[in-house]
Design a protein around this motif. Sequence first.
Motif, PDB file in Angstrom:
ATOM      1  N   LEU A 254       1.010  -1.185   0.094  1.00  0.00           N
ATOM      2  CA  LEU A 254       0.027  -0.054   0.142  1.00  0.00           C
ATOM      3  C   LEU A 254       1.065   1.432  -0.099  1.00  0.00           C
ATOM      4  CD1 LEU A 254      -3.008  -0.769   2.513  1.00  0.00           C
ATOM      5  CD2 LEU A 254      -3.303  -0.096   0.284  1.00  0.00           C
ATOM      6  N   SER A 255       1.956   1.245   0.834  1.00  0.00           N
ATOM      7  CA  SER A 255       2.729   2.525   0.795  1.00  0.00           C
ATOM      8  C   SER A 255       3.632   2.617  -0.374  1.00  0.00           C
ATOM      9  CB  SER A 255       3.853   2.358   2.085  1.00  0.00           C
ATOM     10  OG  SER A 255       4.746   3.336   2.223  1.00  0.00           O
ATOM     11  N   GLN A 256       3.784   1.500  -0.984  1.00  0.00           N
ATOM     12  CA  GLN A 256       4.649   1.644  -2.333  1.00  0.00           C
ATOM     13  C   GLN A 256       3.774   2.094  -3.440  1.00  0.00           C
ATOM     14  OE1 GLN A 256       8.095  -0.457  -3.528  1.00  0.00           O
ATOM     15  NE2 GLN A 256       8.318   0.864  -1.932  1.00  0.00           N
ATOM     16  N   LEU A 257       2.451   1.497  -3.327  1.00  0.00           N
ATOM     17  CA  LEU A 257       1.445   2.001  -4.344  1.00  0.00           C
ATOM     18  C   LEU A 257       1.453   3.597  -4.436  1.00  0.00           C
ATOM     19  CD1 LEU A 257      -0.467   0.930  -6.640  1.00  0.00           C
ATOM     20  CD2 LEU A 257      -1.947   0.642  -4.757  1.00  0.00           C
ATOM     21  N   ASN A 258       1.583   4.518  -3.262  1.00  0.00           N
ATOM     22  CA  ASN A 258       1.490   5.795  -3.205  1.00  0.00           C
ATOM     23  C   ASN A 258       2.641   6.332  -4.022  1.00  0.00           C
ATOM     24  OD1 ASN A 258      -0.718   5.653  -1.305  1.00  0.00           O
ATOM     25  ND2 ASN A 258       0.437   5.628   0.452  1.00  0.00           N
ATOM     26  N   LYS A 259       3.662   5.618  -4.184  1.00  0.00           N
ATOM     27  CA  LYS A 259       4.929   6.112  -4.982  1.00  0.00           C
ATOM     28  C   LYS A 259       5.054   5.717  -6.238  1.00  0.00           C
ATOM     29  CE  LYS A 259       7.452   4.791  -1.401  1.00  0.00           C
ATOM     30  NZ  LYS A 259       6.518   4.834  -0.306  1.00  0.00           N
ATOM     31  N   LEU A 260       4.000   4.882  -6.867  1.00  0.00           N
ATOM     32  CA  LEU A 260       4.173   4.290  -8.245  1.00  0.00           C
ATOM     33  C   LEU A 260       4.365   5.141  -9.400  1.00  0.00           C
ATOM     34  CD1 LEU A 260       3.843   2.012 -10.103  1.00  0.00           C
ATOM     35  CD2 LEU A 260       1.331   1.987  -9.840  1.00  0.00           C
ATOM     36  N   ASP A 261       3.450   6.350  -9.254  1.00  0.00           N
ATOM     37  CA  ASP A 261       3.396   7.430 -10.362  1.00  0.00           C
ATOM     38  C   ASP A 261       5.174   7.942 -10.388  1.00  0.00           C
ATOM     39  OD1 ASP A 261       0.739   7.107 -11.170  1.00  0.00           O
ATOM     40  OD2 ASP A 261       0.189   8.403  -9.956  1.00  0.00           O
ATOM     41  N   GLY A 262       5.535   7.961  -9.286  1.00  0.00           N
ATOM     42  CA  GLY A 262       6.917   8.701  -9.337  1.00  0.00           C
ATOM     43  C   GLY A 262       7.928   7.663  -9.882  1.00  0.00           C
ATOM     44  N   PHE A 263       7.581   6.435  -9.348  1.00  0.00           N
ATOM     45  CA  PHE A 263       8.556   5.310  -9.848  1.00  0.00           C
ATOM     46  C   PHE A 263       8.375   5.393 -11.407  1.00  0.00           C
ATOM     47  CE2 PHE A 263       8.229   2.558  -5.682  1.00  0.00           C
ATOM     48  CZ  PHE A 263       9.030   3.561  -5.160  1.00  0.00           C
ATOM     49  N   LEU A 264       7.049   5.401 -11.820  1.00  0.00           N
ATOM     50  CA  LEU A 264       7.063   5.110 -13.306  1.00  0.00           C
ATOM     51  C   LEU A 264       7.738   6.294 -14.225  1.00  0.00           C
ATOM     52  CD1 LEU A 264       3.468   3.903 -13.354  1.00  0.00           C
ATOM     53  CD2 LEU A 264       5.426   2.516 -13.980  1.00  0.00           C
ATOM     54  N   THR A 265       7.575   7.394 -13.601  1.00  0.00           N
ATOM     55  CA  THR A 265       8.148   8.890 -14.335  1.00  0.00           C
ATOM     56  C   THR A 265       9.429   8.536 -14.338  1.00  0.00           C
ATOM     57  OG1 THR A 265       6.383  10.130 -13.409  1.00  0.00           O
ATOM     58  CG2 THR A 265       8.670  11.196 -13.965  1.00  0.00           C
ATOM     59  N   ARG A 266      10.403   8.039 -13.118  1.00  0.00           N
ATOM     60  CA  ARG A 266      11.581   8.059 -13.087  1.00  0.00           C
ATOM     61  C   ARG A 266      12.358   7.093 -14.107  1.00  0.00           C
ATOM     62  NH1 ARG A 266      16.513  10.575 -13.820  1.00  0.00           N
ATOM     63  NH2 ARG A 266      18.009   9.310 -12.952  1.00  0.00           N
ATOM     64  N   ARG A 267      11.552   5.668 -14.274  1.00  0.00           N
ATOM     65  CA  ARG A 267      12.147   4.620 -15.132  1.00  0.00           C
ATOM     66  C   ARG A 267      11.996   5.205 -16.355  1.00  0.00           C
ATOM     67  NH1 ARG A 267      12.425  -0.467 -13.245  1.00  0.00           N
ATOM     68  NH2 ARG A 267      11.869  -0.781 -11.058  1.00  0.00           N
ATOM     69  N   ARG A 268      10.706   5.952 -16.843  1.00  0.00           N
ATOM     70  CA  ARG A 268      10.613   6.347 -18.132  1.00  0.00           C
ATOM     71  C   ARG A 268      11.523   7.632 -18.472  1.00  0.00           C
ATOM     72  NH1 ARG A 268       4.114   5.798 -17.224  1.00  0.00           N
ATOM     73  NH2 ARG A 268       4.041   3.825 -17.825  1.00  0.00           N
ATOM     74  N   GLN A 269      11.920   8.261 -17.581  1.00  0.00           N
ATOM     75  CA  GLN A 269      13.182   9.207 -17.838  1.00  0.00           C
ATOM     76  C   GLN A 269      14.587   8.588 -18.210  1.00  0.00           C
ATOM     77  OE1 GLN A 269      13.157  11.402 -14.333  1.00  0.00           O
ATOM     78  NE2 GLN A 269      11.809  13.039 -14.919  1.00  0.00           N
ATOM     79  N   LEU A 270      14.774   7.617 -17.539  1.00  0.00           N
ATOM     80  CA  LEU A 270      15.990   6.862 -17.776  1.00  0.00           C
ATOM     81  C   LEU A 270      16.027   6.097 -18.950  1.00  0.00           C
ATOM     82  CD1 LEU A 270      16.444   5.502 -13.969  1.00  0.00           C
ATOM     83  CD2 LEU A 270      18.005   7.058 -15.188  1.00  0.00           C
ATOM     84  N   VAL A 271      14.745   5.692 -19.372  1.00  0.00           N
ATOM     85  CA  VAL A 271      14.614   4.851 -20.515  1.00  0.00           C
ATOM     86  C   VAL A 271      14.882   5.746 -21.782  1.00  0.00           C
ATOM     87  CG1 VAL A 271      13.011   3.720 -22.281  1.00  0.00           C
ATOM     88  CG2 VAL A 271      13.209   2.931 -19.783  1.00  0.00           C
ATOM     89  N   ALA A 272      14.347   7.069 -21.755  1.00  0.00           N
ATOM     90  CA  ALA A 272      14.392   7.833 -22.625  1.00  0.00           C
ATOM     91  C   ALA A 272      15.891   8.348 -22.755  1.00  0.00           C
ATOM     92  CB  ALA A 272      13.654   9.295 -22.558  1.00  0.00           C
ATOM     93  N   ARG A 273      16.808   8.473 -21.802  1.00  0.00           N
ATOM     94  CA  ARG A 273      18.166   8.695 -21.857  1.00  0.00           C
ATOM     95  C   ARG A 273      18.779   7.502 -22.434  1.00  0.00           C
ATOM     96  NH1 ARG A 273      21.684   9.754 -17.997  1.00  0.00           N
ATOM     97  NH2 ARG A 273      22.392  11.791 -18.897  1.00  0.00           N
ATOM     98  N   TYR A 274      18.518   6.281 -22.104  1.00  0.00           N
ATOM     99  CA  TYR A 274      19.176   5.197 -22.533  1.00  0.00           C
ATOM    100  C   TYR A 274      19.109   5.256 -24.141  1.00  0.00           C
ATOM    101  CZ  TYR A 274      20.876   2.198 -18.743  1.00  0.00           C
ATOM    102  OH  TYR A 274      21.482   1.369 -17.715  1.00  0.00           O
ATOM    103  N   GLN A 275      17.646   5.359 -24.550  1.00  0.00           N
ATOM    104  CA  GLN A 275      17.592   5.503 -25.968  1.00  0.00           C
ATOM    105  C   GLN A 275      18.384   6.544 -26.707  1.00  0.00           C
ATOM    106  OE1 GLN A 275      15.895   2.455 -26.337  1.00  0.00           O
ATOM    107  NE2 GLN A 275      14.101   3.201 -27.425  1.00  0.00           N
ATOM    108  N   ALA A 276      18.519   7.559 -26.307  1.00  0.00           N
ATOM    109  CA  ALA A 276      19.302   8.692 -26.852  1.00  0.00           C
ATOM    110  C   ALA A 276      20.664   8.448 -26.930  1.00  0.00           C
ATOM    111  CB  ALA A 276      18.900   9.912 -26.194  1.00  0.00           C
ATOM    112  N   LEU A 277      21.245   7.909 -25.557  1.00  0.00           N
ATOM    113  CA  LEU A 277      22.832   7.667 -25.366  1.00  0.00           C
ATOM    114  C   LEU A 277      23.326   6.552 -26.215  1.00  0.00           C
ATOM    115  CD1 LEU A 277      22.721   8.639 -21.601  1.00  0.00           C
ATOM    116  CD2 LEU A 277      23.714   9.977 -23.405  1.00  0.00           C
ATOM    117  N   LEU A 278      22.427   5.520 -26.642  1.00  0.00           N
ATOM    118  CA  LEU A 278      22.816   4.347 -27.029  1.00  0.00           C
ATOM    119  C   LEU A 278      22.561   4.280 -28.594  1.00  0.00           C
ATOM    120  CD1 LEU A 278      21.674   1.977 -24.029  1.00  0.00           C
ATOM    121  CD2 LEU A 278      24.134   2.949 -24.709  1.00  0.00           C
ATOM    122  N   ALA A 279      22.021   5.392 -28.880  1.00  0.00           N
ATOM    123  CA  ALA A 279      21.515   5.247 -30.478  1.00  0.00           C
ATOM    124  C   ALA A 279      22.518   4.927 -31.497  1.00  0.00           C
ATOM    125  CB  ALA A 279      20.644   6.383 -30.782  1.00  0.00           C
TER     126      ALA A 279
END
Length: 388
Positions: A254-279
Amino acid sequence: MIPYGRQSLDQADIDAVVEVLKSDWLTQGPTIERFEAAMAERCEAGFGVAVCNATAALHIACLAAGLGEGDWLWTSPNTFLASANCGRYCGADVNFVDIDPLTWNLDVNALEHKLENAEREGKLPKVLVAVAFSGQSCDMRAIAELSRRYGFVVIEDASHAVGASYAGRPVGCGEYADMTVFSFHPVKIVTTGEGGLVLTNSPERAEHLRRLRSHGMTRDPVQMDAPSHGPWYYQQVELGFNYRITDMQAALGLSQLNKLDGFLTRRRQLVARYQALLADLPLTLPTPQPEAESAWHLYVVRLQTERLQHSHRQIFEGLRAAGIGVNVHYIPVHLQPYYRDLGFAAGDFPQAEAYYAQAISLPLFPAMTDEQQDFVVDQLRRLLTDAQ
């Protein structure tokens, strides 16, 4: 060592678990029901049934689908063992559908062709476990259409996909799957330590799942074959299991679920960086699909081995030696000794085997810093440059 994945815990998580430790309920208490309700609400589903791990969730989902001896379960070879083993637990036979070379998920065209052949042979599946690999759903709309045509139950193994969406709705809503399974292992999107959940929109199936997780017992007089002996009375009406989750785990969830949106946002930021840096490197990068918004449990790249002098293993071990905890997801299930003993062999699912020979999972977790990611990219670039 920078791990490929790790949990993100804070004081709020610790406080939530301590609160339960100070309460009257450590297990089978009200926190479990609150967690189930919160997950169902988040995913726009009717009912959630929490269990001790996602393997248990897959098992009871298969049983609730009526899977048994003489039946077939089909799944992807590019998955963890549990996606196939759940069928074997029920006494069913297991088969696989090769993966799409772009998405690395189950290939719907291969599925349709295999279903046509299976219909002629009288070997249609009773259950299809559609794995949302790395956090991205399969083409679930097409799978749902095939399920209506051929009469199989769809279980989406969304162990990687808490917080993902498909066709504009949350994964788990049940629009294209009869049941959806989530995992809450520490490396997943949110964690309960260990834990799993089945989502369904069927009240009858939800009640069945609850019985199966708790020894096949009921206290509901409607389900009993004789009058109750008193307030203490229960009956075992089928063979079930002790697959229960604890209130301590549910509190963490339950406590983790409160932070889910933040977790997803950071994961997607890191993926976007990987996609650019590794292209510009000799890699095949993951391909996001238009209808599936991934939760990005994993970030997997494929080495373009035909352009490299170093092997898959040499690149992998070079990254490990540099302090980067890369991994490989997954060894094709049909190549495991247990499944080879059932008749599978190398060459049966060539796309999954080709993927395995090239795949490396790079670190991805919410607490990962840009500096850590830059180090991963620099080390991978060094190794690939040396290998060309």
